[in-house]
Motif scaffolding. Sequence first.
Motif, mmCIF file in Angstrom:
data_model
loop_
_atom_site.group_PDB
_atom_site.id
_atom_site.type_symbol
_atom_site.label_atom_id
_atom_site.label_comp_id
_atom_site.label_asym_id
_atom_site.label_seq_id
_atom_site.Cartn_x
_atom_site.Cartn_y
_atom_site.Cartn_z
ATOM 1 N N THR A 13 -40.282 60.058 0.895
ATOM 2 C CA THR A 13 -40.258 59.125 2.029
ATOM 3 C C THR A 13 -39.494 59.734 3.194
ATOM 4 O OG1 THR A 13 -40.350 57.227 0.576
ATOM 5 C CG2 THR A 13 -39.413 56.847 2.745
ATOM 6 N N TRP A 38 -41.555 55.786 7.302
ATOM 7 C CA TRP A 38 -41.139 54.464 7.784
ATOM 8 C C TRP A 38 -41.063 54.548 9.310
ATOM 9 C CZ3 TRP A 38 -36.722 53.007 10.685
ATOM 10 C CH2 TRP A 38 -36.674 51.630 10.971
ATOM 11 N N SER A 72 -42.297 48.535 6.732
ATOM 12 C CA SER A 72 -41.410 47.887 5.758
ATOM 13 C C SER A 72 -40.584 48.949 5.034
ATOM 14 C CB SER A 72 -42.253 47.098 4.739
ATOM 15 O OG SER A 72 -41.553 46.999 3.516
ATOM 16 N N LEU A 73 -39.260 48.877 5.185
ATOM 17 C CA LEU A 73 -38.400 49.867 4.512
ATOM 18 C C LEU A 73 -38.521 49.746 3.001
ATOM 19 C CD1 LEU A 73 -34.992 50.128 6.393
ATOM 20 C CD2 LEU A 73 -36.428 52.015 5.631
ATOM 21 N N GLU A 74 -38.645 48.516 2.545
ATOM 22 C CA GLU A 74 -38.735 48.285 1.104
ATOM 23 C C GLU A 74 -39.957 48.998 0.521
ATOM 24 O OE1 GLU A 74 -38.636 44.191 0.175
ATOM 25 O OE2 GLU A 74 -38.334 44.526 -1.968
ATOM 26 N N GLU A 75 -41.074 48.823 1.198
ATOM 27 C CA GLU A 75 -42.315 49.468 0.765
ATOM 28 C C GLU A 75 -42.191 50.986 0.855
ATOM 29 O OE1 GLU A 75 -46.528 49.242 2.713
ATOM 30 O OE2 GLU A 75 -45.691 47.235 2.547
ATOM 31 N N LEU A 77 -39.591 52.912 0.664
ATOM 32 C CA LEU A 77 -38.647 53.574 -0.244
ATOM 33 C C LEU A 77 -39.020 53.434 -1.717
ATOM 34 C CD1 LEU A 77 -35.367 52.536 1.598
ATOM 35 C CD2 LEU A 77 -36.308 54.834 1.459
ATOM 36 N N ALA A 78 -39.912 52.508 -2.025
ATOM 37 C CA ALA A 78 -40.236 52.259 -3.435
ATOM 38 C C ALA A 78 -40.844 53.516 -4.077
ATOM 39 C CB ALA A 78 -41.223 51.096 -3.539
ATOM 40 N N THR A 98 -29.271 48.660 6.049
ATOM 41 C CA THR A 98 -30.486 48.015 5.525
ATOM 42 C C THR A 98 -31.002 48.747 4.289
ATOM 43 O OG1 THR A 98 -31.026 47.717 7.860
ATOM 44 C CG2 THR A 98 -32.707 47.054 6.287
ATOM 45 N N ILE A 99 -30.835 50.066 4.300
ATOM 46 C CA ILE A 99 -31.355 50.881 3.189
ATOM 47 C C ILE A 99 -30.523 50.686 1.920
ATOM 48 C CG2 ILE A 99 -31.552 53.303 2.425
ATOM 49 C CD1 ILE A 99 -32.407 53.999 5.302
ATOM 50 N N LEU A 102 -31.626 48.746 -1.047
ATOM 51 C CA LEU A 102 -32.933 49.203 -1.532
ATOM 52 C C LEU A 102 -32.838 50.463 -2.387
ATOM 53 C CD1 LEU A 102 -34.923 48.688 1.811
ATOM 54 C CD2 LEU A 102 -34.831 47.142 -0.161
ATOM 55 N N SER A 106 -30.067 54.189 -7.509
ATOM 56 C CA SER A 106 -30.953 55.369 -7.504
ATOM 57 C C SER A 106 -30.100 56.638 -7.384
ATOM 58 C CB SER A 106 -31.901 55.251 -6.319
ATOM 59 O OG SER A 106 -32.264 56.515 -5.841
#
Length: 376
Positions: A13, A38, A72-75, A77-78, A98-99, A102, A106
Amino acid sequence: MSRREEAARPRVTVVGSGSWGTTFGKILADGGARVTMWARRPELALEISEAKRNSRYLPGINLPRQMTATASLEEALAGAEQIYLSVPSQALRENLATIRPLVAGSDVPLVSLMKGVERESGLRMSQVIEQELDCDPMRIAVASGPNLALEIAKEQPTAAVIASQSQETADAVARRARNLYFRSFVNTDVIGTEFGGVLKNLIAVAIGIVDGVGYGENTKASIITRGLVEMTDFAVAQGAHPETLQGLAGLGDLIATCQSPLSRNNTAGRLLGQGFSFQDVVKQMQQTAEGLASVAPILTLARESGVGMPIVEQVKMVLDGAMNPKDIAPHLTTDDDTPQGERTQNGSGDGGGAFWRSFQRALDQLRHGGRGAPGA
Ligand SMILES: NC(=O)c1ccc[n+]([C@@H]2O[C@H](COP(=O)([O-])OP(=O)(O)OC[C@H]3O[C@@H](n4cnc5c(N)ncnc54)[C@H](O)[C@@H]3O)[C@@H](O)[C@H]2O)c1
Ligand SMILES: O=P(O)(O)OC[C@H](O)CO
């Protein structure tokens, strides 16, 4: 390529879809990774995903098929195996906030692609990442070198250096960040590699200023050469190895940035040299010129560690409107009456030693197939 092969590609990412983030995404995709970008703006994410273009930041460049983007940061970084960060340095901390939730738990490598220091704290980007994500520094890497985005996006052959305190992390990132036109070397000098990228921006602003004034090659060569001394003195005082400043992240990037009209720092300097005020220059710049915000914190750090930076001091005076750009050149090193030695101000008398060690290191790299010698 079958769907199965496609799915087996490593997934990485890139956070930030400006000129460098997008170019680095292309480097990674052309190296075989599945890349999710992103982008802050949904319309840019859509353009990258659907049209395979980033027309504002990389006009005329076609992006690889295996590059997609989301707002979407969530999307984004997944499932990432490596995370690359490429937002303006002054915006990194707010983005990391924000990160943080998420990536909790990890342990994937986090790679800074940025070349600034935080204005208020003077911290390097790897330090901000370590602080804000509360993570092991061995997970963090930084990438630097003579890397003008548009040239690389056109696939012109280029080298960079990936530094991490952990050789393993540096190796893992360098293996991902390479392809037929981009070669990543490795080292473990994070401080030198990061400061090389930050400091060359300040010297590039100085070069832009003298260009804008109309001075020629002697002035520019004098500033580049004395600028490298300032960069080395400063970085070594902060804990860097002097050899790093002779390498891609120091001298290499200094040459590229000072020579190229593509450089935003150089361009900002040129506008100052032509007589525009700092405020006018900021208004005219469409993209990030990190040097403008790094001058003050670098000078604070320099004063705290007793390092003289006459060229950077003069850049600050021009930015503040306290010096006529035409006056920047005559005071290249010092204006006292005592002739100054040409070697670094640290007075170590080690200039030859530093040169010899970088030569030795280049030989070691050749012997080890382009990698640093173990423990280098
Ligand atoms: N462009 C290059 O050639 C190059 C090469 C090497 C390193 N770098 C470094 O990479 C970093 C990023 O530079 P760039 O060239 O991509 O800049 P850029 O100006 O081209 O793009 C910056 C991106 O960040 C976004 N952005 C702006 N404010 C933001 C915020 N508050 N939060 C999140 N995103 C924000 C912008 O929308 C844009 O997408 C800088 O530190 C720069 O020094 C750039
Ligand atoms: O355009 P600049 O001045 O930010 O420079 C870009 C890169 O850092 C060159 O390596």
